[in-house]
Scaffold this motif. Sequence first.
Motif, short mmCIF file in Angstrom:
data_model
loop_
_atom_site.label_atom_id
_atom_site.label_comp_id
_atom_site.label_asym_id
_atom_site.label_seq_id
_atom_site.Cartn_x
_atom_site.Cartn_y
_atom_site.Cartn_z
N GLN A 16 0.83 -1.21 0.00
CA GLN A 16 0.00 0.00 0.00
C GLN A 16 0.87 1.26 0.00
OE1 GLN A 16 -3.03 -0.10 3.06
NE2 GLN A 16 -3.47 -2.25 2.64
N ALA A 68 -4.96 1.63 9.79
CA ALA A 68 -6.18 1.23 10.49
C ALA A 68 -6.54 -0.19 10.04
CB ALA A 68 -7.31 2.20 10.18
N ALA A 69 -7.57 -0.74 10.64
CA ALA A 69 -8.05 -2.06 10.25
C ALA A 69 -9.31 -1.89 9.41
CB ALA A 69 -8.36 -2.89 11.49
N ASP A 70 -9.42 -2.69 8.34
CA ASP A 70 -10.64 -2.65 7.54
C ASP A 70 -11.71 -3.49 8.23
OD1 ASP A 70 -10.12 -5.33 6.96
OD2 ASP A 70 -9.55 -4.98 4.88
N LYS A 71 -12.85 -3.67 7.60
CA LYS A 71 -13.97 -4.38 8.23
C LYS A 71 -13.64 -5.83 8.56
CE LYS A 71 -15.98 -5.53 3.83
NZ LYS A 71 -17.10 -6.09 3.20
N ASP A 72 -12.64 -6.40 7.86
CA ASP A 72 -12.23 -7.78 8.13
C ASP A 72 -11.03 -7.87 9.08
OD1 ASP A 72 -14.20 -8.80 6.38
OD2 ASP A 72 -12.90 -8.37 4.66
N ASN A 74 -8.07 -6.52 8.51
CA ASN A 74 -6.80 -6.43 7.79
C ASN A 74 -6.28 -5.00 7.82
OD1 ASN A 74 -6.92 -9.18 6.90
ND2 ASN A 74 -8.48 -8.54 5.44
N PRO A 75 -4.96 -4.83 7.87
CA PRO A 75 -4.42 -3.47 7.89
C PRO A 75 -4.71 -2.74 6.59
CG PRO A 75 -2.65 -5.08 7.75
CD PRO A 75 -3.92 -5.84 7.89
N THR A 76 -5.12 -1.50 6.71
CA THR A 76 -5.35 -0.65 5.55
C THR A 76 -4.75 0.71 5.83
OG1 THR A 76 -7.01 0.14 3.98
CG2 THR A 76 -7.64 0.16 6.29
N ILE A 78 -4.63 4.73 5.40
CA ILE A 78 -5.46 5.91 5.14
C ILE A 78 -4.52 7.07 4.87
CG2 ILE A 78 -7.21 7.48 6.06
CD1 ILE A 78 -7.99 5.19 8.01
#
Length: 101
Positions: A16, A68-72, A74-76, A78
């Motif tokens: 990312q 941050a963490a996504d809905k599952d 997993n790291p995302t 921003i």
Amino acid sequence: MNNSDTNLTNRLPLEQLAKLGLDREKVEKLPQEVKEKLINGEVTPLMEVTLPARNGMVISLPLKLQLAADKDGNPTLIAYPVQRELSVDRNNELRLSQQEL
């Protein structure tokens, strides 16, 4: 680079970050404080990234990052682009005047 720097780098979402022009080499050169803030889910200090545009030009963009963490779970990553001033069009959309800013 010491072992704790390597551990922090390995815990970051390198794929990312690469989309923002921050390849592994650039991430490894980030200050320890910035890497720690990302790992801890905090917003980083302002940094400048350089991105290739579709038209072949290169764009430099000041932004802040946060992990941050996504809905599952997993790291995302921003990204918060930072502008010096809100554009007049955006001010009208938000119903703001220059006096309010």
